[in-house]
Design a protein around this motif. Sequence first.
Motif, PDB file in Angstrom:
ATOM      1  N   PHE A 196       5.205  10.853  -1.579  1.00 55.44           N
ATOM      2  CA  PHE A 196       5.318   9.532  -2.200  1.00 55.44           C
ATOM      3  C   PHE A 196       6.508   8.767  -1.629  1.00 55.44           C
ATOM      4  O   PHE A 196       7.589   9.316  -1.431  1.00 55.44           O
ATOM      5  CB  PHE A 196       5.459   9.655  -3.721  1.00 55.44           C
ATOM      6  N   GLN A 197       6.288   7.477  -1.406  1.00 62.91           N
ATOM      7  CA  GLN A 197       7.360   6.612  -0.932  1.00 62.91           C
ATOM      8  C   GLN A 197       8.337   6.270  -2.059  1.00 62.91           C
ATOM      9  O   GLN A 197       9.536   6.135  -1.836  1.00 62.91           O
ATOM     10  CB  GLN A 197       6.771   5.316  -0.356  1.00 62.91           C
ATOM     11  N   THR A 237      -0.062   6.135  -8.661  1.00 67.42           N
ATOM     12  CA  THR A 237      -0.414   7.379  -9.343  1.00 67.42           C
ATOM     13  C   THR A 237       0.493   7.547 -10.558  1.00 67.42           C
ATOM     14  O   THR A 237       1.705   7.322 -10.470  1.00 67.42           O
ATOM     15  CB  THR A 237      -0.234   8.598  -8.416  1.00 67.42           C
ATOM     16  N   GLY A 238      -0.086   7.953 -11.672  1.00 69.15           N
ATOM     17  CA  GLY A 238       0.688   8.259 -12.863  1.00 69.15           C
ATOM     18  C   GLY A 238       0.414   9.677 -13.315  1.00 69.15           C
ATOM     19  O   GLY A 238      -0.738  10.122 -13.308  1.00 69.15           O
ATOM     20  N   ILE A 239       1.468  10.397 -13.686  1.00 69.74           N
ATOM     21  CA  ILE A 239       1.298  11.757 -14.193  1.00 69.74           C
ATOM     22  C   ILE A 239       1.995  11.877 -15.547  1.00 69.74           C
ATOM     23  O   ILE A 239       2.968  11.185 -15.839  1.00 69.74           O
ATOM     24  CB  ILE A 239       1.852  12.830 -13.233  1.00 69.74           C
ATOM     25  N   ASP A 240       1.467  12.766 -16.379  1.00 66.88           N
ATOM     26  CA  ASP A 240       2.089  13.084 -17.659  1.00 66.88           C
ATOM     27  C   ASP A 240       1.601  14.464 -18.065  1.00 66.88           C
ATOM     28  O   ASP A 240       0.461  14.824 -17.769  1.00 66.88           O
ATOM     29  CB  ASP A 240       1.707  12.048 -18.726  1.00 66.88           C
ATOM     30  N   ASN A 271       0.815  -1.218   0.000  1.00 65.90           N
ATOM     31  CA  ASN A 271       0.000   0.000   0.000  1.00 65.90           C
ATOM     32  C   ASN A 271       0.853   1.274   0.000  1.00 65.90           C
ATOM     33  O   ASN A 271       0.327   2.375   0.159  1.00 65.90           O
ATOM     34  CB  ASN A 271      -0.960   0.010   1.182  1.00 65.90           C
ATOM     35  N   SER A 272       2.170   1.133  -0.193  1.00 67.54           N
ATOM     36  CA  SER A 272       3.041   2.313  -0.264  1.00 67.54           C
ATOM     37  C   SER A 272       2.712   3.135  -1.507  1.00 67.54           C
ATOM     38  O   SER A 272       2.400   2.584  -2.561  1.00 67.54           O
ATOM     39  CB  SER A 272       4.510   1.878  -0.308  1.00 67.54           C
ATOM     40  N   SER A 273       2.812   4.445  -1.375  1.00 64.48           N
ATOM     41  CA  SER A 273       2.459   5.327  -2.491  1.00 64.48           C
ATOM     42  C   SER A 273       3.577   5.354  -3.526  1.00 64.48           C
ATOM     43  O   SER A 273       4.749   5.552  -3.204  1.00 64.48           O
ATOM     44  CB  SER A 273       2.170   6.736  -1.982  1.00 64.48           C
ATOM     45  N   VAL A 274       3.195   5.160  -4.794  1.00 63.28           N
ATOM     46  CA  VAL A 274       4.136   5.107  -5.903  1.00 63.28           C
ATOM     47  C   VAL A 274       3.707   6.113  -6.967  1.00 63.28           C
ATOM     48  O   VAL A 274       2.539   6.144  -7.360  1.00 63.28           O
ATOM     49  CB  VAL A 274       4.189   3.697  -6.530  1.00 63.28           C
ATOM     50  N   LEU A 275       4.654   6.927  -7.437  1.00 64.87           N
ATOM     51  CA  LEU A 275       4.389   7.902  -8.497  1.00 64.87           C
ATOM     52  C   LEU A 275       5.203   7.542  -9.723  1.00 64.87           C
ATOM     53  O   LEU A 275       6.427   7.424  -9.661  1.00 64.87           O
ATOM     54  CB  LEU A 275       4.758   9.313  -8.036  1.00 64.87           C
ATOM     55  N   ASP A 276       4.516   7.364 -10.857  1.00 65.62           N
ATOM     56  CA  ASP A 276       5.170   7.120 -12.145  1.00 65.62           C
ATOM     57  C   ASP A 276       5.241   8.457 -12.885  1.00 65.62           C
ATOM     58  O   ASP A 276       4.214   8.989 -13.317  1.00 65.62           O
ATOM     59  CB  ASP A 276       4.381   6.086 -12.943  1.00 65.62           C
TER      60      ASP A 276
END
Length: 219
Positions: free
Chosen positions: A129-130, A88-91, A62-67
Motif C-alpha cells: 500500500f502507498q 481498501t478497508g479492514i476491520d 489510483n494509489s493504493s490506500v488502506l484504512d
Amino acid sequence: MGSSREEDFEPSALGTKEHWDAVYEQELQFFKESGDAGEIWFGEESMARLIRWIEKQKIPLNSSVLDIGTGNGVLLVELAKSGYTNLTGIDYSPSAIELSKSIMEKDGLSHIKLQVEDILDPSDELSGFQICIDKGTFDAISLNPDNAAEKRKQYVKALYKVLRPRGFFLITSCNWTREELLEEFREGFLLLEELPTPIFCFGGRTGNSITSLVFQLKI
C-alpha cells in the motif's frame, strides 16, 4: 515509552474485539432502521484534514490506500468522493465490515474493497500500500487488557508488511502525544509532518486533544 506512561493506559473494554463487535452490531441495526452511517471518529474535520494532506502531495488517484480499522467506512466514502479509486478497508469486527459494505452499496461505491482482517496478523494479500491511515485503531490497541505493549509492537511490524517502501502512514490519536508517537514508531519510520488539530485550553495551559502525524516508511 517509560513505565510511568504505560500505567496511564488502564485496560479497557475499548481495547477488546468483543466491545467493537457489540458496537457495530448496534450501529448496523441502526443503519438498517434509519439509513444513518453513525459516528465519525474525531469528527468530519479529521477526515478533511487527512484528505487535504493527501491531495496536497498530488498523490495519484489510483494509489493504493488502506484504512486500518475502517469501522463504518465513512473515510473511504469521502476518499472515493475526492476521486481516489484504489481503496481498501479492514476491520477485525465482521459487523463493522457488514455495516461499511451496506453504506458503500447505498452510495454506489461497490469498487471499494472491504474485508475482515486483524491488523496485528495481516493476511499475505495485504501488502504494497502507498498509504495507510489509522484513526483511533492504535488507540484501541493501547487499551487492550491482554499485553497491550506487545500488541503495539505487533502493530508496528504489521505496518512494515502492509506498506510499500517509502509509503505514507497517517495516524490520528487522542491517547498519544507527538513525542510519544515518535517513540512508538521510531524504528523504520520518518516523521514528515504534524497536521494541525484543534487546540484546547484548561487551567491556563494549552494543548492538543488530538494528535495527527504523517510518517514515511524508511525502507
